[in-house]
Enzyme design. Structure first.
Site, mmCIF file in Angstrom:
data_model
loop_
_atom_site.group_PDB
_atom_site.id
_atom_site.type_symbol
_atom_site.label_atom_id
_atom_site.label_comp_id
_atom_site.label_asym_id
_atom_site.label_seq_id
_atom_site.Cartn_x
_atom_site.Cartn_y
_atom_site.Cartn_z
ATOM 1 N N ASP A 477 -26.666 -106.384 -8.950
ATOM 2 C CA ASP A 477 -27.821 -105.584 -8.541
ATOM 3 C C ASP A 477 -28.761 -106.480 -7.743
ATOM 4 O OD1 ASP A 477 -26.973 -103.373 -9.794
ATOM 5 O OD2 ASP A 477 -28.268 -103.525 -11.542
ATOM 6 N N ASP A 797 -28.207 -102.174 -15.039
ATOM 7 C CA ASP A 797 -29.355 -101.983 -15.934
ATOM 8 C C ASP A 797 -29.550 -100.520 -16.312
ATOM 9 O OD1 ASP A 797 -30.165 -101.060 -13.512
ATOM 10 O OD2 ASP A 797 -31.827 -102.458 -13.238
ATOM 11 N N ASP A 801 -24.962 -96.930 -15.049
ATOM 12 C CA ASP A 801 -24.129 -98.108 -14.764
ATOM 13 C C ASP A 801 -23.073 -98.314 -15.841
ATOM 14 O OD1 ASP A 801 -25.374 -98.824 -12.407
ATOM 15 O OD2 ASP A 801 -26.897 -100.031 -13.404
#
Length: 1169
Positions: A477, A797, A801
């Site tokens: 990310d 997070d 996901d």
């Protein structure tokens, strides 16, 4: 109306609540209420209590202020309704672990042989039978015959205690990890009107809990107020559809379920064992007790099961599915309640057949199991040959050459000889099998996990630790991982002006400013706040969503305050909330106008998405004007793209007024025809340490890809700053929609061939959805492009996901920004959300791999030499130069200590200077094979020289061809001592496995290694000088000791000579310890009832077809009994897999870990049967 609130009477504050007397409802009443769903629950609440507000009154709590937090009140609630804690299964006692360690087949054979030897040594036949033994003994020596048997028994006791202690300490570490995860788990509740976070275990019935997107509910509760709330209840019901929760239709919230959308407040109604998940745990717990009773009746496991335990559960103490560490982290699957029933078993098997998307077991486990099976087979053959040759030689020599007859008086003597031969054979097998291996793996992983916690990696699955060492790709990310996640608004466009810095409030039209401040203050989660710094002179603390904190910071920079506005419009007064999610990429809040009819909606979200829905914009005078498509294109070109190229996130803030009430469920119409108030550019600076960490990854052969929801220009700018994109390189940056167009066919299906053309060059995936992330990860893992299969690590997070984190070989969840769902799906939690911690995880993973290889290099040298010496010595001199007790010392004690020494080497930066090993790289490289064979040659030459010419060199009596119970000789003591000295110095050589010259490099950084080597040396002195008859040793002189040490030091010099030989010249060297090629996996396995393809199982099954074909019916029945006890699918000779998360976790924790001689249990079965 989605935002529904239970009305509460004014003044119902905590201070006025009388906590005396009983509560208005019992634990059982609440428990029964929580078992109802949707309409039934609503009517039951209305019928028995009136409304949710009445339940709050009965529980003596305020829906607004919460509980008082008074310790006496909390204690009373604990007593009445229980604690939010599910007691873990009782750990096995030390004595139980000792009993388990004693079940080892090899140890049992040694015990039986030692007891027979002991019994026969006390039996003295009448007459002169002793003369037939082939030598003369005096009375004292004959009486000392019991010592060898006693010494073997003593050695077995030591081994058992060491094994049991290791199991016990591993169990303790598991529980330590469990409590650590439980401490990490906190939840937001309201007490005394303050929003606070408390540990999950401290939640009590009557608490008012705030729930939001991504939470995993820690207790049962009833909804008081909700905004667009959707719950995933599949963990309890098995239904994958998200359930919409509202006061009118379904206010029941259950523990262990996930909040997928929205937010709200609930009153906690059941905790711990009384919650829905707790009830299921209780059922399972009862089953566990029955299981224990059954296992006490029949403690014997089948050999296949024993082998499985030794080399699967123990080599990787926790696989991906073996977690269940805490209730809050691992909810139950609904099928697990009654898993012992045959019907459910069949159903579950059918379900699993359908699910063919499997995951391979850990790379290291696969290679180790295969290697161990091969070594075990070789050891079995060598030990069998040793026993057969010894017996044949003795029989031919005694009855053929010497022509003796078998008389009754001589029977005990002959039996003693046969027992001695059996002991030698078993000892050869003990030496051949690397039973120190499971221990080395366990120690290495446990040590790494402990140290990784200091490096901000909380490891939830032990095998993830070593898998990370093989990682070839990291999909990361952006926000918070590569950047600091401390966001600030640095540019703004409002009133037709692009401000490159925050303007003064006077420069903005007052009406526009009022609109902007109201929009930001109301249209954000009320839990998001900016608090003063805890340290004097420090930065203010950002609590909650970081993007919203940046916007609230803008309000403060404009010299206004958001809190009075929120106080004026409390959360209960919000008419409707469209919470942010990955598909909407915006958030909207609707207010009912207080001074007239109609509604006002405030919206904010990704600028290009929200701007597309704007038909008007507010100009410099504060008036709304038409905003056409060409105006939008010009704004994108002149404002948004320049902001994005500076690495800024762009957020558009807009509004809309409704004169009449529309259909709030028709989102497409609601989120349209907006009026743009302003566009802001939010800076999230790259972490200082990230560019260096990424360059380390690239040097180490790991490709880093950025997967983000931001727009492509911002993503490209940040990727360039980080070093993911280098100037002049031909790499791809794609948006989610372009990515999907390139990889999907006309039917919208993902094609692997198309994906294979995209992913090798892809470095940035912008505006991506969680589905895109999962598609990318799956595509890279399934790809056959390149020499080896890619090993992919992923960070995540958000709740969505979860699938990508599960699919990845290693899933990293964010400890700070991550949701509970993401943490549950992950293997490692980054407690600081920092990319550099991932690089440290790579380093530790590679270190684990190297530690195992170092131990293997040392262990196999010992094994090769000891087996050849014992075998050759037995064949030529009818006795092993290394006695059974000496072998046990060398093999078990030294291997235990060596695994401790070599498995605790700290990692160095040098580990990141090589490429990943990959799945197909063998455990034993050609360089290692050169070292193993090279040192074996030196040791064998020395040992045989001493065996056949040592007495001349040292001028002592020969120890060869000694009678049965003769005293220890100096000759054989020197051989034993030299052998141990060579192993000690070779342990130092084993520290390097890539042909490095300096074997002492960094030795002082590992105090455990130094203390083990010195400790082993000290013990060896004690054994030789004072061991006497039990250790078959006699005290040596100083000269003899110096010669022994000198020959040992020769190992270091010989090591230098070996490392000087180029490996590529030695064409005959073969590698060992490969993983199983993917092509070898049969189609049958893909549909078999197992959650994962276990490549190690394949090799075991191959061997076992041959090994266990001759097992009789009793063992088959034992197999069936075992299957019945644990509710597992029986595959004879194959490894079992528990379907239950909880039972798997218990197995992983309580099964004996580094079982003393893993593979020999099965190997020896053939000798015995």
């Amino acid at each position: 109306m989605a935002n529904n609130t239970a009305d509460h009477p004014p003044g119902n504050s905590v201070a006025e609540v009388d906590h005396e007397g009983d509560f208005g409802c019992t634990m059982m009443q609440l428990r029964e209420l929580m078992e109802l769903r949707s309409g039934e629950a609503v009517s039951k609440i209305a019928e028995c209590y009136g409304d949710v507000q009445a339940i709050c009154r009965r529980l003596k709590t305020s829906p607004i202020e919460g509980l008082s937090g008074n310790p006496a009140d909390l204690e009373k609630r604990h007593a009445a309704f229980g604690k939010n804690f599910i007691p873990p299964k009782k750990p096995k006692t030390f004595l139980q672990l000792v009993w388990e360690a004693l079940q080892d087949v090899t140890l049992i054979i040694l015990e039986v042989a030692a007891i027979i030897s002991l019994g026969l040594s006390f039996y003295h036949p009448q007459g002169e039978g002793n003369d037939t033994s082939g030598g003369v003994e005096d009375e004292g020596e004959a009486q000392a015959g019991w010592i060898e048997g006693a010494a073997i028994l003593f050695s077995v006791i030591i081994v058992v205690l060491v094994t049991a202690f290791n199991d016990w300490s591993k169990e303790k570490q598991f529980r330590g990890l469990q409590s650590r995860i439980e401490q990490e788990q906190k939840f937001t509740v309201i007490r005394k009107g303050q929003v606070i976070q408390i540990p999950v275990s401290e939640i009590v019935v009557g608490d008012i809990a705030q729930i939001k997107y991504g939470d995993l509910l820690p207790a049962d509760g009833i909804l008081i107020q909700g905004n667009d709330l959707k719950i995933d209840e599949s963990s309890l019901t098995g239904e994958s559809d998200h359930v919409r929760k509202s006061l009118e239709k379904d206010p029941m919230l259950l523990s262990g379920t996930h909040v997928m959308e929205g937010s709200g407040r609930m009153v906690v109604s059941a905790v711990g064992l009384n919650s829905q998940t707790g009830i299921i745990f209780t059922l399972l717990g009862a089953g566990g007790e029955d299981e224990e009773k059954k296992s006490r009746v029949s403690p014997t496991h089948s050999l296949a099961h024993f082998l499985s335990l030794s080399f699967t559960l123990l080599l990787t103490p926790s696989s991906k599915t073996q977690d269940g560490i805490a209730l809050e982290i691992q909810p139950l699957k609904s099928e697990e309640g009654a898993e012992s029933e045959e019907k459910e078993e069949k159903e579950e098997k059918e379900k699993r057949k359908v699910n063919v998307t499997k995951k391979e077991k850990s790379v290291l486990q696969s290679k180790l199991t295969r290697l161990a099976v091969q070594i075990g087979k070789a050891g079995l053959i060598m030990s069998s040959m040793t026993v057969i040759i010894l017996i044949l030689y003795f029989v031919i020599e005694t009855f053929g050459v010497q022509g003796r007859e078998w008389t009754a008086e001589c029977t005990p003597i002959y039996i003693q000889y046969f027992v001695k031969f059996l002991i030698i054979g078993v000892t050869v097998l003990v030496v051949a099998v690397p039973e120190g291996l499971p221990l080395a793996v366990t120690i290495s992983l446990a040590y790494s996990v402990k140290k990784m916690m200091k490096d901000n990696n909380l490891v939830r699955h032990l095998d993830a630790c070593e898998t990370m060492g093989n990682a070839t790709a990291i999909c990361s990310d952006k926000t918070g991982t590569l950047t600091m996640n401390r966001m600030t608004v640095v540019q703004a466009y409002m009133g037709d002006t692009h401000y490159k810095s925050i303007p003064e409030p006077e420069a903005i039209n007052s009406e526009t400013l009022e609109l902007l401040v109201n929009s930001i203050s109301i249209n954000s989660a009320y839990t998001t706040k900016i608090l003063p710094s805890e340290k004097e002179g420090g930065l203010p603390r950002h609590v909650g969503n970081k993007t919203e904190c940046a916007l609230l910071g803008l309000v403060l920079d404009l010299k206004r305050d958001y809190q009075p506005i929120r106080d004026e419009v409390p959360e209960e007064n919000l008419y409707k909330v469209y919470t942010f999610n990955s598909s909407r990429k915006s958030m909207s809040t609707v207010l009912k106008n207080t001074n007239g009819p109609g509604f006002r909606m405030y919206s904010k979200g990704a600028s290009e998405i929200v701007l597309r829905k704007c038909s008007h914009i507010i100009d410099a005078s504060g008036q709304s004007r038409v905003f056409k498509a060409k105006d939008r294109d010009e704004m994108v070109r002149k404002v948004i793209e320049p902001m994005a190229c500076d690495g800024l996130r762009t957020i558009c803030i807009a509004m809309r007024d409704f004169t009449t009430e529309p259909d709030w469920d028709n989102e497409a119409d609601i989120l349209n025809d907006l009026t743009c108030i302003c566009v802001v550019g939010i800076e999230d600076p790259v972490r200082h340490e990230v560019p260096e960490a990424i360059s380390k990854c690239q040097r180490a052969g790991i490709t880093v890809r950025m997967v983000t929801g931001d727009n492509i220009n911002t993503a490209r700018a940040i990727a360039t700053k980080c070093g993911i994109l280098q100037p002049g390189e031909d790499f791809l940056c794609l948006e989610g929609k372009d990515f999907n167009q390139q990889i999907r066919n006309d039917k919208g299906e993902v094609e692997q061939e198309r994906l294979d053309k995209v992913w090798p060059k892809l470095r940035v995936l912008a505006r991506s959805s969680p589905t895109d992330k999962h598609t990318l990860v799956k595509g890279i893992i399934d790809s056959t492009v390149g020499e080896t299969r890619q090993v992919v690590a992923v960070t995540g997070d958000g709740t969505n996901d979860g699938p990508a984190l599960k699919k990845a070989d290693v899933g990293f969840a964010m400890g700070i920004a991550g949701t509970d769902v993401a943490k549950e799906a992950s293997d490692i939690i980054l407690t600081d959300d920092n990319f550099t911690s991932i690089v440290k995880a790579v380093m530790w993973g590679r270190n684990v791999y190297d530690s195992i290889s170092k131990f293997l290099q040392f262990q196999l040298t010992v094994n090769v030499v000891a087996v050849i010496v014992a075998f050759t010595g037995a064949c030529i001199t009818q006795d092993s130069p290394l006695k059974a007790v000496q072998m046990l010392w060398v093999n078990l004690i030294m291997d235990t200590l060596a695994s401790l020494a070599l498995a605790t080497e700290p990692p160095t930066e040098a580990l990141l200077l090589r490429r990943p090993y990959g799945r197909d790289k063998p455990l034993i490289s050609r360089t290692m094979m050169k070292n193993i064979l090279g040192h074996a040659v030196y040791q064998l030459v020395i040992t045989f020289t001493l065996l056949f010419a040592g007495e001349k060199f040292f001028n002592i009596d020969s120890g060869r061809n000694a009678p049965l119970h003769s005293p220890p000789s100096e000759h054989y003591t020197i051989i034993f001592n030299v052998f141990v000295m060579m192993q000690l110095f070779n342990e130092i050589n084993a520290r390097k496995i890539h042909g490095e010259r300096n074997v002492f490099e960094g030795i002082y950084r590992n105090p455990i290694f130094c203390s083990v080597v010195l400790g082993t040396f000290a013990l060896q002195i004690i054994i030789v000088q004072f061991g006497g008859k039990p250790f078959s040793c006699t005290a040596l002189t100083i000269d003899q000791w110096l010669w022994c040490i000198f020959i040992g030091v020769g190992e270091l010099l010989w090591g230098q000579f070996i490392s000087a030989i180029p490996t590529h010249r030695l064409k005959f060297l073969k590698e060992a310890g490969h993983g199983i090629p993917k092509g070898d996996i049969s189609q049958e396995v893909l549909t078999e009832g197992a959650d994962e393809i276990d490549l190690a199982e394949m090799e075991l099954r191959r061997g076992q077809i041959l090994w266990f074909r001759g097992l009789n019916r009793i063992q088959t029945q034992m197999d069936v009994v075992y299957t019945f006890q644990t509710g597992q699918t029986a595959v004879p000779g194959a490894l079992r897999r528990q379907p239950s998360v909880v039972s798997q976790h218990n197995d992983a924790k309580t099964v004996s870990s580094p079982t003393h001689v893993g593979i020999s249990s099965s190997s020896l079965a053939l000798c015995v049967i």
